[in-house]
Motif scaffolding. Structure first.
Motif, mmCIF file in Angstrom:
data_model
loop_
_atom_site.group_PDB
_atom_site.id
_atom_site.type_symbol
_atom_site.label_atom_id
_atom_site.label_comp_id
_atom_site.label_asym_id
_atom_site.label_seq_id
_atom_site.Cartn_x
_atom_site.Cartn_y
_atom_site.Cartn_z
ATOM 1 N N ARG A 1 -38.595 -3.115 18.118
ATOM 2 C CA ARG A 1 -37.987 -2.496 16.928
ATOM 3 C C ARG A 1 -36.442 -2.380 17.409
ATOM 4 N NH1 ARG A 1 -41.884 2.562 15.069
ATOM 5 N NH2 ARG A 1 -43.772 1.399 14.455
ATOM 6 N N LYS A 2 -36.211 -2.269 18.604
ATOM 7 C CA LYS A 2 -34.844 -2.196 18.751
ATOM 8 C C LYS A 2 -34.127 -0.816 18.048
ATOM 9 C CE LYS A 2 -34.350 -7.185 19.988
ATOM 10 N NZ LYS A 2 -34.905 -7.038 21.191
ATOM 11 N N GLU A 3 -34.500 0.240 18.276
ATOM 12 C CA GLU A 3 -34.286 1.399 17.712
ATOM 13 C C GLU A 3 -33.251 2.211 18.647
ATOM 14 O OE1 GLU A 3 -37.208 3.603 15.835
ATOM 15 O OE2 GLU A 3 -37.622 1.933 14.321
ATOM 16 N N GLY A 4 -33.105 1.665 20.060
ATOM 17 C CA GLY A 4 -32.537 2.777 20.767
ATOM 18 C C GLY A 4 -32.817 3.938 20.962
ATOM 19 N N ILE A 5 -34.077 4.317 21.139
ATOM 20 C CA ILE A 5 -34.527 5.629 21.209
ATOM 21 C C ILE A 5 -35.157 5.795 22.792
ATOM 22 C CG2 ILE A 5 -36.641 7.055 20.616
ATOM 23 C CD1 ILE A 5 -36.634 5.598 17.826
ATOM 24 N N LEU A 6 -35.859 4.540 23.502
ATOM 25 C CA LEU A 6 -36.327 4.695 24.706
ATOM 26 C C LEU A 6 -35.708 3.687 25.465
ATOM 27 C CD1 LEU A 6 -40.126 5.050 23.953
ATOM 28 C CD2 LEU A 6 -38.529 6.875 24.579
ATOM 29 N N ALA A 7 -35.484 3.836 26.583
ATOM 30 C CA ALA A 7 -34.843 2.966 27.624
ATOM 31 C C ALA A 7 -35.542 3.114 28.847
ATOM 32 C CB ALA A 7 -33.261 3.336 27.998
ATOM 33 N N ALA A 8 -36.054 2.126 29.522
ATOM 34 C CA ALA A 8 -36.859 1.861 30.694
ATOM 35 C C ALA A 8 -36.231 2.802 31.968
ATOM 36 C CB ALA A 8 -37.207 0.548 31.134
ATOM 37 N N ASP A 9 -34.985 2.508 32.166
ATOM 38 C CA ASP A 9 -34.282 3.320 33.311
ATOM 39 C C ASP A 9 -33.561 4.591 33.008
ATOM 40 O OD1 ASP A 9 -35.030 1.105 35.037
ATOM 41 O OD2 ASP A 9 -33.444 0.041 34.050
ATOM 42 N N THR A 10 -33.637 5.007 31.832
ATOM 43 C CA THR A 10 -32.788 6.136 31.557
ATOM 44 C C THR A 10 -33.541 7.177 30.484
ATOM 45 O OG1 THR A 10 -31.540 5.109 29.618
ATOM 46 C CG2 THR A 10 -30.362 4.999 31.650
ATOM 47 N N THR A 11 -34.773 6.926 30.372
ATOM 48 C CA THR A 11 -35.774 7.846 29.541
ATOM 49 C C THR A 11 -36.663 8.537 30.604
ATOM 50 O OG1 THR A 11 -35.704 6.581 27.611
ATOM 51 C CG2 THR A 11 -37.434 8.126 27.879
ATOM 52 N N LEU A 12 -36.524 9.740 30.830
ATOM 53 C CA LEU A 12 -37.394 10.491 31.680
ATOM 54 C C LEU A 12 -38.754 10.918 31.177
ATOM 55 C CD1 LEU A 12 -34.378 12.967 33.268
ATOM 56 C CD2 LEU A 12 -35.586 10.770 34.264
ATOM 57 N N ALA A 13 -39.693 11.040 31.710
ATOM 58 C CA ALA A 13 -41.179 11.176 31.398
ATOM 59 C C ALA A 13 -41.847 12.058 32.516
ATOM 60 C CB ALA A 13 -41.692 10.191 30.965
#
Length: 105
Positions: free
Chosen positions: A17-29
């Motif tokens: 989707r390339k929506e810029g919501i999640l990033a592998a290295d900068t989204t915490l979970a």
């Protein structure tokens, strides 16, 4: 569904989707399993989506699994608490500070 599968599917969806919501290295979970099932059963693991994806699946324990994506507003007490469960505490804090703009002083 396992934590690595959930993280992988979220990242694949973001890539498509390339929506810029999640990033592998900068989204915490935060990954949770068997919470309330006793100290021998429950697991809590915190990290970036990439860290959770790459973490050995056996470290998550038996299902049922839950994956909590950290929202854009993060309180320093949440950072401090989850750091105890972080795969890499240094990365956890730096992403919280630099990406989420959480004041940690």
């Amino acid at each position: 569904m396992s934590i690595p599968t959930a993280a992988s599917q979220l990242l694949e969806t973001e890539e498509a989707r390339k929506e810029g919501i999640l990033a592998a290295d900068t989204t915490l979970a935060i990954a949770l399993s068997r919470v309330g099932g006793g100290a021998d059963n429950e697991r809590i693991v915190a990290g970036t989506l990439r860290e959770l994806l790459d973490h050995p699946v056996e470290n998550y324990g038996d299902p049922l699994h839950s994956l909590v994506i950290v929202g854009r507003r993060l309180h320093h007490l949440e950072v401090d608490f989850a750091e105890a469960f972080a795969i890499n505490p240094t990365t956890w804090r730096s992403v919280a500070k630099d990406v989420y703009k959480c004041s940690l002083e």
